[in-house]
Design an enzyme around this catalytic site. Structure first.
Site, PDB file in Angstrom:
ATOM      1  N   HIS A   3      13.237  -3.499 -14.080  1.00  0.00           N
ATOM      2  CA  HIS A   3      12.035  -3.939 -13.365  1.00  0.00           C
ATOM      3  C   HIS A   3      11.631  -5.322 -13.893  1.00  0.00           C
ATOM      4  CE1 HIS A   3       7.957  -4.170 -11.917  1.00  0.00           C
ATOM      5  NE2 HIS A   3       8.286  -3.253 -11.035  1.00  0.00           N
ATOM      6  N   GLY A  60       2.128  -6.588  -6.945  1.00  0.00           N
ATOM      7  CA  GLY A  60       0.740  -6.469  -7.385  1.00  0.00           C
ATOM      8  C   GLY A  60      -0.150  -7.620  -6.944  1.00  0.00           C
ATOM      9  N   GLU A  65       8.898  -6.529 -14.675  1.00  0.00           N
ATOM     10  CA  GLU A  65       7.951  -6.499 -15.798  1.00  0.00           C
ATOM     11  C   GLU A  65       8.697  -6.234 -17.105  1.00  0.00           C
ATOM     12  OE1 GLU A  65       5.403  -3.623 -13.943  1.00  0.00           O
ATOM     13  OE2 GLU A  65       4.837  -5.142 -12.472  1.00  0.00           O
ATOM     14  N   SER A 102       3.815  -4.994  -3.100  1.00  0.00           N
ATOM     15  CA  SER A 102       2.621  -4.841  -2.263  1.00  0.00           C
ATOM     16  C   SER A 102       2.886  -4.032  -0.984  1.00  0.00           C
ATOM     17  CB  SER A 102       2.018  -6.212  -1.925  1.00  0.00           C
ATOM     18  OG  SER A 102       1.600  -6.861  -3.114  1.00  0.00           O
TER      19      SER A 102
HETATM   20  P1  13P Z   1       2.968  -3.051  -6.199  1.00  0.00           P
HETATM   21  O1  13P Z   1       3.339  -2.076  -5.093  1.00  0.00           O
HETATM   22  O2  13P Z   1       1.743  -2.674  -6.933  1.00  0.00           O
HETATM   23  O3  13P Z   1       2.991  -4.456  -5.678  1.00  0.00           O
HETATM   24  O4  13P Z   1       4.152  -2.954  -7.279  1.00  0.00           O
HETATM   25  C1  13P Z   1       5.459  -3.028  -6.852  1.00  0.00           C
HETATM   26  C2  13P Z   1       6.351  -2.654  -7.966  1.00  0.00           C
HETATM   27  O5  13P Z   1       6.504  -3.405  -8.925  1.00  0.00           O
HETATM   28  C3  13P Z   1       7.024  -1.357  -7.923  1.00  0.00           C
HETATM   29  O6  13P Z   1       8.001  -1.255  -8.894  1.00  0.00           O
END
Ligand code: 13P
Length: 252
Positions: free
Chosen positions: A96, A174, A98, A213
């Site tokens: 991911h 996000g 992140e 999103s």
């Molecule tokens: P959001 O749906 O909050 O934008 O996050 C997407 C995501 O990173 C799922 O792994």
């Protein structure tokens, strides 16, 4: 025919009791999704995996958000495949953005994790996606091609088809600023092209999700595109009502 898949990535949200409450509330909607040929799953944090697995409809996938590629040993803070298996987990999200950003998870490390998971009969969900800067420079395809080639290095076609890919442009995560369905399809069909180059016809069997999103109100748009097989959803997967809305949206 690739089966539709909706996966909720809860990231660092929900305590074990909150996660359990979701699990208990989700029973009917999981049946509803499965009856309509949609696979669904959630990815809680490590400490909530057991509580969710024990309390959720058994037809629901429960995925971890990471795993270590080593069997065991001196890796403080890490969790092994055997530990996940013992609590009944057989899906894991990898790479991911992140984790790539904050935890140094690179594509070559993901490749080791993918191989370890496949050897344990588990399903990796391998994430890729570009930053806003890369997108604006028009270098998205080059970027994701590298991520896919490095992540899949050394995998046979037989192995490759067991991996799920999630394309998540970082600028759409996000932010409420989702990629248009055309942009998402353009990159995802490109990814399928890379897979075709590597694996020929097997590329048609590999599921590729869009993430960034996704909401109940826009999920149908993505599902209308030929190469998009489902969604990896963060924020909108956290509440049972919204999760149900996503399932309903996928059926429109
Ligand atoms: P959001 O749906 O909050 O934008 O996050 C997407 C995501 O990173 C799922 O792994």
């Amino acid at each position: 025919m690739r089966k539709k898949l909706l996966l909720g990535n809860w990231k660092m949200n929900k305590t074990p009791s909150e996660a359990k409450a979701f699990a208990l509330a989700a029973s009917e909607m999981v049946d509803y999704a499965v009856a309509h040929n949609i696979e669904v799953g959630v990815a809680p944090t490590f400490v909530s995996l057991a509580a969710v697995k024990e309390n959720i409809n058994p037809k629901c996938i429960v995925a971890a958000q990471n795993v270590n590629e080593h069997d065991h040993g001196a890796f403080t803070g890490e969790v092994s495949i055997a530990m996940l298996k013992e609590v009944g987990i057989d899906w894991v999200i990898l790479g991911h953005s992140e984790r790539r950003e904050y935890n140094g998870e690179t594509s070559p490390v993901c490749n080791l994790k993918i191989k370890a998971l496949l050897a344990a009969d588990m399903t990796p969900v391998y994430c890729c996606g570009e930053s806003l800067d890369t997108f604006e420079k028009g270098q998205t395809k080059e970027w994701v091609s590298k991520q896919i080639r490095e992540g899949f290095a050394g995998l046979s076609a037989e192995d490759a088809k067991k991996v799920v890919i999630a394309y998540e442009p970082i600028w759409a995560i996000g932010t409420g600023k989702s990629a248009s369905k055309e942009t998402a399809e353009d990159t995802i069909s490109f990814i399928r092209g890379v897979l075709r180059e590597l694996y020929g016809e097997t590329a048609e069997e590999i599921r590729i999700l869009y993430g960034g999103s996704v909401k109940p109100a826009n999920v149908a748009e993505y599902m209308s595109e030929p190469d998009i097989d489902g969604a990896l959803v963060g924020g909108a997967s956290l509440e049972p009502d919204s999760f149900k809305g996503l399932i309903e949206g996928m059926l429109k």
